[in-house]
Design a protein around this motif. Sequence first.
Motif, mmCIF file in Angstrom:
data_model
loop_
_atom_site.group_PDB
_atom_site.id
_atom_site.type_symbol
_atom_site.label_atom_id
_atom_site.label_comp_id
_atom_site.label_asym_id
_atom_site.label_seq_id
_atom_site.Cartn_x
_atom_site.Cartn_y
_atom_site.Cartn_z
ATOM 1 N N ALA A 41 -3.030 0.389 4.645
ATOM 2 C CA ALA A 41 -2.734 -1.000 4.992
ATOM 3 C C ALA A 41 -3.806 -1.542 5.935
ATOM 4 N N VAL A 42 -4.202 -0.732 6.917
ATOM 5 C CA VAL A 42 -5.273 -1.134 7.832
ATOM 6 C C VAL A 42 -6.584 -1.308 7.069
ATOM 7 N N ASP A 85 -1.230 -4.516 14.145
ATOM 8 C CA ASP A 85 -0.806 -3.280 13.493
ATOM 9 C C ASP A 85 0.621 -2.981 13.959
ATOM 10 N N THR A 104 -0.071 -5.399 9.545
ATOM 11 C CA THR A 104 0.155 -4.191 8.758
ATOM 12 C C THR A 104 1.505 -3.578 9.105
ATOM 13 N N VAL A 154 0.425 -5.054 3.858
ATOM 14 C CA VAL A 154 -0.182 -6.079 4.688
ATOM 15 C C VAL A 154 0.570 -7.380 4.439
ATOM 16 N N ALA A 184 -6.361 -4.627 5.270
ATOM 17 C CA ALA A 184 -6.374 -5.759 6.195
ATOM 18 C C ALA A 184 -7.797 -6.036 6.673
ATOM 19 N N GLY A 209 0.433 3.384 6.169
ATOM 20 C CA GLY A 209 -0.142 2.555 7.207
ATOM 21 C C GLY A 209 -1.652 2.552 7.247
ATOM 22 N N THR A 252 0.851 -1.177 0.000
ATOM 23 C CA THR A 252 0.000 0.000 0.000
ATOM 24 C C THR A 252 0.895 1.238 0.000
#
Length: 451
Positions: free
Chosen positions: A121-122, A251, A277, A292, A125, A118, A115
Amino acid sequence: MTPQPHPQAGAAVKAADRAHVFHSWSAQELIDPLAVAGAEGSYFWDYEGKRYLDLSSGLVYTNIGYQHPKVVAAIQEQAARMTTFAPAFAVEARSEAARLIAERTPGDLDKIFFTNGGADAVEHAVRMARLHTGRPKVLSAYRSYHGGTQQAINLTGDPRRWASDSGTAGAVHFWAPFLYRSRFYAETEEQECARALEHLETTIAFEGPGTVAAIILETVPGTAGIMMPPPGYLAGVREICDKYGIVFVLDEVMAGFGRTGTWFAADLYDVVPDLMTFAKGVNSGYVPLGGVAISARIAETFAERPYPGGLTYSGHPLACAAAVATINVMEEEGVVEHAARLGAEVVEPALRELAERHPSVGDVRGVGMFWALELVKNRETREPLVPYNATGQAATPMSAFAASAKAHGVWPFVNMNRTHVVPPCNVSEAELKEGLAALDTALSVADGYTE
């Protein structure tokens, strides 16, 4: 590099910023951004020539400091060879970055979805977890931060969520363990752990286990205060997830890539999530990158079923080349081991000594290059130095502390009633001691607000 004063250039930079840049998390007319002229290693400097030791690591991402020559060279070489290419193709920098990351992730987290940072990425996920389980809800902790995009901010457990929380994102919050400010009336870490796990399982029972797709936790919460989970907690969450068929997401955006003195904070607890992540330290923030790490079980869901998500710049060659160089530098220079050693031998003893001498320090916690001081008005009552989510006049004690630190040449990372000690993971021992000495002076200012 010796900073040279260029006040006129600094004034021009500042004027353009104030005229045109819209800053995040800010009331635009109430901020006064520092104009930065340059950065190198653990330091940056302004246009007046004043240097600051960066105890914030940018936003906790310059894990190998600023302008590392090997990473700069890798970006330059990649730009000369292939500046960009679409994510649907196999590209050397992308493939090598994924391989190096997968070699270091715990367990079978061997597939990497890239990605741009962050928060997204979350987002991905959570999407993967919901698609894998067919369930809508995601549980996350109060005292957490997962990013500023729509799903990530709803999962966040601090006041930054409030303005964007519509109550319709399928996010359910619970209390994670934090003995210093226990919500469970615990007196020991063992009690805190057991009661927090009981609370989590009860929350799942009342929400309906068949509605919960995932539990997401920062392995070690970052901006919320670097609260180290007690022994057994993350393993207990893993067991609860397995019991109810819930996807366990860790995370590691802030805690990963050496910050805790291990490649990932999960290594400290011998726990393997289903999804993990990452971002920030993966390439020291030199070019935006996140991702991820995906377990075999989750990856199998999308073996013959298309994953409905992607990004134009997923696995961008410049970012991935920076990641390859960063990981190799960390390996070659022993950065992870260095962070672990300095944390144990220098930071922890020094911070505990500061706590003994300064009545404003209520708690010291952390590991590696990931530490926080909890500042209080009164050690006995543990009343915070400033109220929760304080602004304006109510935040004066923390503002005065931060101003003193900056005046003495260190740039602190402060959040509510905490100051974090999060320098680059390869900071030298001499630099670290310099920063801790400046914190000592600044804490004297905070002491003036204690009772």
